[in-house]
Motif scaffolding. Structure first.
Motif, PDB file in Angstrom:
ATOM      1  N   THR A 327       0.842  -1.193   0.000  1.00 42.08           N
ATOM      2  CA  THR A 327       0.000   0.000   0.000  1.00 42.08           C
ATOM      3  C   THR A 327       0.882   1.250   0.000  1.00 42.08           C
ATOM      4  O   THR A 327       2.007   1.231   0.513  1.00 42.08           O
ATOM      5  CB  THR A 327      -0.916   0.047   1.232  1.00 42.08           C
ATOM      6  OG1 THR A 327      -0.120   0.209   2.417  1.00 42.08           O
ATOM      7  CG2 THR A 327      -1.735  -1.227   1.338  1.00 42.08           C
ATOM      8  N   ALA A 328       0.345   2.337  -0.545  1.00 36.79           N
ATOM      9  CA  ALA A 328       1.092   3.596  -0.566  1.00 36.79           C
ATOM     10  C   ALA A 328       1.338   4.094   0.847  1.00 36.79           C
ATOM     11  O   ALA A 328       2.427   4.590   1.176  1.00 36.79           O
ATOM     12  CB  ALA A 328       0.329   4.643  -1.380  1.00 36.79           C
ATOM     13  N   ASP A 329       0.333   3.974   1.727  1.00 34.12           N
ATOM     14  CA  ASP A 329       0.506   4.416   3.108  1.00 34.12           C
ATOM     15  C   ASP A 329       1.595   3.619   3.807  1.00 34.12           C
ATOM     16  O   ASP A 329       2.417   4.168   4.552  1.00 34.12           O
ATOM     17  CB  ASP A 329      -0.819   4.284   3.866  1.00 34.12           C
ATOM     18  CG  ASP A 329      -0.715   4.778   5.296  1.00 34.12           C
ATOM     19  OD1 ASP A 329      -0.241   5.915   5.505  1.00 34.12           O
ATOM     20  OD2 ASP A 329      -1.086   4.026   6.215  1.00 34.12           O
ATOM     21  N   GLY A 330       1.621   2.310   3.551  1.00 31.42           N
ATOM     22  CA  GLY A 330       2.665   1.484   4.156  1.00 31.42           C
ATOM     23  C   GLY A 330       4.048   1.854   3.670  1.00 31.42           C
ATOM     24  O   GLY A 330       5.004   1.909   4.450  1.00 31.42           O
ATOM     25  N   LEU A 331       4.174   2.159   2.379  1.00 35.45           N
ATOM     26  CA  LEU A 331       5.475   2.526   1.820  1.00 35.45           C
ATOM     27  C   LEU A 331       5.937   3.880   2.336  1.00 35.45           C
ATOM     28  O   LEU A 331       7.100   4.060   2.743  1.00 35.45           O
ATOM     29  CB  LEU A 331       5.401   2.534   0.295  1.00 35.45           C
ATOM     30  CG  LEU A 331       5.278   1.168  -0.378  1.00 35.45           C
ATOM     31  CD1 LEU A 331       4.924   1.313  -1.846  1.00 35.45           C
ATOM     32  CD2 LEU A 331       6.585   0.387  -0.224  1.00 35.45           C
ATOM     33  N   PHE A 332       5.024   4.865   2.322  1.00 33.76           N
ATOM     34  CA  PHE A 332       5.389   6.184   2.842  1.00 33.76           C
ATOM     35  C   PHE A 332       5.769   6.102   4.316  1.00 33.76           C
ATOM     36  O   PHE A 332       6.749   6.708   4.759  1.00 33.76           O
ATOM     37  CB  PHE A 332       4.232   7.167   2.659  1.00 33.76           C
ATOM     38  CG  PHE A 332       4.159   7.785   1.293  1.00 33.76           C
ATOM     39  CD1 PHE A 332       5.206   8.553   0.801  1.00 33.76           C
ATOM     40  CD2 PHE A 332       3.039   7.603   0.496  1.00 33.76           C
ATOM     41  CE1 PHE A 332       5.133   9.118  -0.467  1.00 33.76           C
ATOM     42  CE2 PHE A 332       2.962   8.162  -0.776  1.00 33.76           C
ATOM     43  CZ  PHE A 332       4.017   8.933  -1.260  1.00 33.76           C
ATOM     44  N   SER A 333       4.991   5.363   5.087  1.00 37.77           N
ATOM     45  CA  SER A 333       5.249   5.252   6.526  1.00 37.77           C
ATOM     46  C   SER A 333       6.555   4.526   6.800  1.00 37.77           C
ATOM     47  O   SER A 333       7.299   4.882   7.715  1.00 37.77           O
ATOM     48  CB  SER A 333       4.079   4.528   7.207  1.00 37.77           C
ATOM     49  OG  SER A 333       2.871   5.229   7.012  1.00 37.77           O
ATOM     50  N   ALA A 334       6.845   3.494   5.991  1.00 32.52           N
ATOM     51  CA  ALA A 334       8.123   2.783   6.148  1.00 32.52           C
ATOM     52  C   ALA A 334       9.298   3.705   5.871  1.00 32.52           C
ATOM     53  O   ALA A 334      10.365   3.573   6.487  1.00 32.52           O
ATOM     54  CB  ALA A 334       8.162   1.571   5.226  1.00 32.52           C
ATOM     55  N   GLY A 335       9.125   4.640   4.945  1.00 31.07           N
ATOM     56  CA  GLY A 335      10.196   5.583   4.646  1.00 31.07           C
ATOM     57  C   GLY A 335      10.422   6.599   5.745  1.00 31.07           C
ATOM     58  O   GLY A 335      11.449   7.287   5.756  1.00 31.07           O
ATOM     59  N   GLN A 336       9.479   6.703   6.686  1.00 30.76           N
ATOM     60  CA  GLN A 336       9.621   7.630   7.810  1.00 30.76           C
ATOM     61  C   GLN A 336       9.904   6.921   9.126  1.00 30.76           C
ATOM     62  O   GLN A 336      10.192   7.565  10.129  1.00 30.76           O
ATOM     63  CB  GLN A 336       8.336   8.460   7.951  1.00 30.76           C
ATOM     64  CG  GLN A 336       8.047   9.341   6.741  1.00 30.76           C
ATOM     65  CD  GLN A 336       6.681   9.991   6.821  1.00 30.76           C
ATOM     66  OE1 GLN A 336       5.809   9.553   7.562  1.00 30.76           O
ATOM     67  NE2 GLN A 336       6.494  11.052   6.047  1.00 30.76           N
ATOM     68  N   PHE A 337       9.830   5.604   9.111  1.00 31.46           N
ATOM     69  CA  PHE A 337      10.063   4.824  10.326  1.00 31.46           C
ATOM     70  C   PHE A 337      11.559   4.550  10.472  1.00 31.46           C
ATOM     71  O   PHE A 337      12.180   3.953   9.588  1.00 31.46           O
ATOM     72  CB  PHE A 337       9.292   3.502  10.253  1.00 31.46           C
ATOM     73  CG  PHE A 337       9.455   2.631  11.465  1.00 31.46           C
ATOM     74  CD1 PHE A 337       8.690   2.842  12.594  1.00 31.46           C
ATOM     75  CD2 PHE A 337      10.387   1.604  11.474  1.00 31.46           C
ATOM     76  CE1 PHE A 337       8.836   2.040  13.718  1.00 31.46           C
ATOM     77  CE2 PHE A 337      10.548   0.800  12.582  1.00 31.46           C
ATOM     78  CZ  PHE A 337       9.766   1.025  13.709  1.00 31.46           C
ATOM     79  N   HIS A 338      12.141   4.975  11.580  1.00 32.72           N
ATOM     80  CA  HIS A 338      13.585   4.862  11.774  1.00 32.72           C
ATOM     81  C   HIS A 338      13.968   3.534  12.426  1.00 32.72           C
ATOM     82  O   HIS A 338      13.406   3.138  13.453  1.00 32.72           O
ATOM     83  CB  HIS A 338      14.101   6.022  12.633  1.00 32.72           C
ATOM     84  CG  HIS A 338      14.072   7.341  11.915  1.00 32.72           C
ATOM     85  ND1 HIS A 338      15.016   7.701  10.974  1.00 32.72           N
ATOM     86  CD2 HIS A 338      13.197   8.378  11.983  1.00 32.72           C
ATOM     87  CE1 HIS A 338      14.744   8.896  10.495  1.00 32.72           C
ATOM     88  NE2 HIS A 338      13.629   9.333  11.096  1.00 32.72           N
ATOM     89  N   ILE A 339      14.926   2.874  11.806  1.00 32.38           N
ATOM     90  CA  ILE A 339      15.511   1.658  12.374  1.00 32.38           C
ATOM     91  C   ILE A 339      16.443   2.044  13.516  1.00 32.38           C
ATOM     92  O   ILE A 339      17.161   3.039  13.442  1.00 32.38           O
ATOM     93  CB  ILE A 339      16.283   0.875  11.296  1.00 32.38           C
ATOM     94  CG1 ILE A 339      15.348   0.480  10.154  1.00 32.38           C
ATOM     95  CG2 ILE A 339      16.953  -0.357  11.884  1.00 32.38           C
ATOM     96  CD1 ILE A 339      14.229  -0.444  10.577  1.00 32.38           C
ATOM     97  N   GLN A 340      16.418   1.251  14.574  1.00 35.14           N
ATOM     98  CA  GLN A 340      17.290   1.495  15.717  1.00 35.14           C
ATOM     99  C   GLN A 340      18.255   0.326  15.898  1.00 35.14           C
ATOM    100  O   GLN A 340      17.976  -0.798  15.449  1.00 35.14           O
ATOM    101  CB  GLN A 340      16.457   1.712  16.986  1.00 35.14           C
ATOM    102  CG  GLN A 340      15.594   2.956  16.922  1.00 35.14           C
ATOM    103  CD  GLN A 340      14.926   3.282  18.243  1.00 35.14           C
ATOM    104  OE1 GLN A 340      15.236   2.695  19.279  1.00 35.14           O
ATOM    105  NE2 GLN A 340      13.996   4.224  18.224  1.00 35.14           N
ATOM    106  N   PRO A 341      19.408   0.576  16.522  1.00 39.12           N
ATOM    107  CA  PRO A 341      20.382  -0.498  16.721  1.00 39.12           C
ATOM    108  C   PRO A 341      19.756  -1.681  17.459  1.00 39.12           C
ATOM    109  O   PRO A 341      19.002  -1.512  18.419  1.00 39.12           O
ATOM    110  CB  PRO A 341      21.471   0.168  17.571  1.00 39.12           C
ATOM    111  CG  PRO A 341      21.345   1.626  17.254  1.00 39.12           C
ATOM    112  CD  PRO A 341      19.888   1.872  17.033  1.00 39.12           C
ATOM    113  N   GLY A 342      20.078  -2.867  16.987  1.00 41.45           N
ATOM    114  CA  GLY A 342      19.549  -4.072  17.598  1.00 41.45           C
ATOM    115  C   GLY A 342      18.240  -4.542  17.017  1.00 41.45           C
ATOM    116  O   GLY A 342      17.740  -5.619  17.386  1.00 41.45           O
TER     117      GLY A 342
END
Length: 372
Positions: A327-342
């Motif tokens: 989904t477009a919302d899932g893709l946009f949101s994934a691009g704003q979700f920050h990965i953290q160590p671990g």
């Protein structure tokens, strides 16, 4: 045994094989997020983790949660200082006193200058001057010390003129410990030597060092920042003080990818900030013939200090974030979700893949049976 019976027996055998679990390299989303049956209590109890679908609304909320890695280093901003060095205990002073008098107290016949070489400033900040005695010079700039020494000599030598040269001692030296081409102790010739200037004196950071992190040790304090941020913001290029230690190291933060991802490995952070789409690109995406694009999971464990009951943090230590790449919302949101160590990026298996495998087995079984 008749041919019909033989074909029927073979078909039943193949069907029983197809009904068995198909070998997979990853679990289904429903399996990973399943609940367990507590047989003793006789009730269904959810596993102790929180599940959050990453959407536009939830991503904005999660972005304000505390960090899961516990790293929160500060970095001192740049404060401009007067250019001149300040004399400190341990510095070496070379003083030349020019005297035009014929019967000078300092010079011999035919001499016009008396050289007082490499006098070390003692722990009390003093030096000894012939015909003057001990004089405090620490805390002065070389220009101020020159004027004061000249004033003292003018009482007995009216024509005296003084020249002074300072070789910085330990209190006016910074250590460049590692991560550069030429580590070592570097004298601070003035009070405006910055961290980047010190690194340049050490030959710079060798290429290939992953996302270099600059660590500054000042007394009992420790500061950390990436070299990328120092380059980007001149106000962060802080001034080095005597006694500072600077180390440049590669970024030690990592995240893990497993399941039906493009690779199952431990990955380094190439930049300070990494979003979920960038992380997926680093791991090679997901397996086209295996992965469920609606079931990308990011597993993260938070410290107890991050737990919140008011929505400003997770409800539990363990959190599973789900991402839908269809989904477009899932893709946009994934691009704003920050990965953290671990973090663990887990690509779940697609049920369609297992269905295709079973159908393939059934097709083979029917073919075998027909031949029988």
């Amino acid at each position: 045994m008749s041919s019909v019976l033989k074909r029927s027996s073979a078909l039943l055998l193949c069907l029983s094989v197809a009904a068995c679990d198909v070998p997979r390299g990853a679990g289904f989303e429903g399996e990973v997020l399943a609940v367990k049956d507590d047989q003793q209590a006789g009730e269904v109890v959810a596993y102790p983790f929180e599940v959050i679908d990453i959407t536009r609304e939830t991503q904005a909320l999660v972005s304000r949660w505390p960090s899961s890695n516990g790293r929160a280093y500060h970095w001192p901003s740049r404060v401009e200082q007067p250019a001149s060095i300040i004399i400190e205990p341990g510095d070496l002073l070379s003083i030349a006193v020019w005297d035009a008098e014929e019967n000078s107290l300092l010079t011999g016949p035919g001499q016009q200058v008396a050289s007082l070489e490499r006098m070390r400033v003692n722990s009390e900040g003093r030096i000894f001057l012939p015909f003057v005695g001990e004089m405090k010079v620490s805390g002065m700039s070389p220009q101020t010390a020159r004027s004061r020494i000249e004033e003292e000599y003018n009482y007995s030598i009216p024509s005296a003129q003084v020249q002074i040269d300072v070789v910085p001692g330990r209190a006016n030296t910074a250590d460049l410990v590692g991560g550069v081409s030429a580590p070592g102790s570097y004298p601070l010739q003035d009070r405006n030597v910055s961290v980047l200037s010190l690194i340049a004196l050490g030959g710079g950071v060798p290429p290939g060092l992953n996302n270099p992190q600059v660590k500054l040790f000042r007394g009992s304090n420790r500061y950390t920042i990436s070299l990328e941020k120092l380059y980007a913001d001149p106000s962060l290029d802080t001034i080095v003080r005597g006694g500072d230690r600077v180390i440049v190291e590669k970024d030690s933060r990592t995240f893990l990818s497993l399941g039906a991802a493009g690779s199952e490995a431990l990955h380094e952070f190439p930049t300070d900030d990494l979003n979920a789409l960038e992380a997926l690109a680093i791991v090679g995406g997901v397996a086209d013939d295996r992965a469920n694009p609606k079931g990308i999971l990011i597993l993260r464990e938070y410290p107890d200090s991050a737990i919140r009951a008011n929505g400003t943090g997770p409800n539990r230590n363990r959190v599973v974030f789900t991402i839908d790449l269809t989904t477009a919302d899932g893709l946009f949101s994934a691009g704003q979700f920050h990965i953290q160590p671990g973090d663990l990026i887990y690509a779940t298996e697609s049920p369609v893949n297992s269905a295709r495998t079973i159908m393939g087995i059934l097709g083979s079984a029917i073919g075998i049976a027909s031949r029988l």
